[in-house]
Scaffold this active site. Sequence first.
Site, PDB file in Angstrom:
ATOM      1  N   TRP A 241       0.818  -1.210   0.000  1.00 57.82           N
ATOM      2  CA  TRP A 241       0.000   0.000   0.000  1.00 57.82           C
ATOM      3  C   TRP A 241       0.852   1.259   0.000  1.00 57.82           C
ATOM      4  O   TRP A 241       0.483   2.261  -0.625  1.00 57.82           O
ATOM      5  CB  TRP A 241      -0.973  -0.021   1.178  1.00 57.82           C
TER       6      TRP A 241
ATOM      7  N   ASP B  17      -1.596   6.420   6.621  1.00 60.53           N
ATOM      8  CA  ASP B  17      -2.679   5.519   6.220  1.00 60.53           C
ATOM      9  C   ASP B  17      -2.885   4.556   7.376  1.00 60.53           C
ATOM     10  O   ASP B  17      -2.044   3.701   7.647  1.00 60.53           O
ATOM     11  CB  ASP B  17      -2.272   4.785   4.942  1.00 60.53           C
TER      12      ASP B  17
ATOM     13  N   LYS C 263     -12.148  -2.345   7.798  1.00 62.67           N
ATOM     14  CA  LYS C 263     -11.395  -3.236   8.677  1.00 62.67           C
ATOM     15  C   LYS C 263     -11.939  -3.160  10.118  1.00 62.67           C
ATOM     16  O   LYS C 263     -12.302  -4.149  10.715  1.00 62.67           O
ATOM     17  CB  LYS C 263      -9.919  -2.875   8.687  1.00 62.67           C
TER      18      LYS C 263
END
Length: 361
Positions: A103, A172, A196
């Site tokens: 990511w 993030d 999540k």
Amino acid sequence: MTDRAFNFNAGPGTLPVPALQQAARDILDYQGLGLGIMEMSHRSKEFMAIAEQTESLFRELLGIPNNYRILFLQGGASSQFFMVPMNLLAPGTTACYLNTGTWSAKAIKEARRFGTVDVPFSGEADNFRRLPEPTDYTVAHGCQYLYLVSNNTIFGTQFSSFPETDVMLVADMSSDILSRRIPVERFGLIFAGAQKNLGPAGVTIVIVRDDLLDRVADSVPTMLRYKTHADKQSMYNTPPCFAVYLVGEVLKWVKAQGGVEAIEQRNEEKARLIYEMIDSGDYYRGHAEPSSRSRMNVAFNLPTAELEAKFVAAAAKQKMIGLKGHRSVGGCRASIYNAFPVEGVRHLVAFMQRFERENPA
């Protein structure tokens, strides 16, 4: 609800049963209005109250200072890979990115479209088994911000503490937001996809400091400016109403559990149980180095790929789903987000013990 499977998927992850039960009622009829939560106008007083309460709970639970704005955006966390540099990285300036996995690598690629990107640390050579120590890198003078991914779902690594630097931090936190206490005031911007720990896919929450809203260049499109959404309380266009609503229900559940402090303690217990099993012998091998281990995603291998496939299939038959590891790492992965029950972790550990006995290497 004893018939529910234990959901070890990396995302979307498991959600609190009380939140789902309330949503099931509100989908059909919200508070006797005769219409469901997904049918209401986003400008109705009822939904405005939902959005305000959701923001208030989020601010309370994470201790977000008053000089930060909370935005409910669309496009997933992946859209933040380009929105962050579009808003914060002016032409001719430099941003620093720590490359700790898939990511962050994608975010680096997007940021390079807008300015210079310095990568003072990359874990790629070691397949991202560890996160950097403070002595492993130097932040270049003049960097606009230092970008990091707090938890890496694929490789099972997590920052236990955040870099000490005078450079503004941007993070993030898609896969560990609300899982532990964080020093929000040390960050200029934090973003997290909801799927999540916060709610369903469809909404991304951005926490951004007030003074950063005016940094954006005139050339940035209206919808891609944080200021646009901050000025309109995330109502510039129709927000993802149901996702925002369900985030609010999850936040109510977190508060009822005792807040982030209680969630953090439970997350530590869940992770400890699995890592103790992994460390008890040579049969299971964790991917991440112990100092970099994640409390959210436990990535591990068995002696052979054949045993790993058998493990995942046998676990699924016992209603433990989503244990297959990401293709870039292989093996297995247990994602144990906030709402994942301790009971499910104990169930997995007992299964791991039996599987090792019955399937010697």
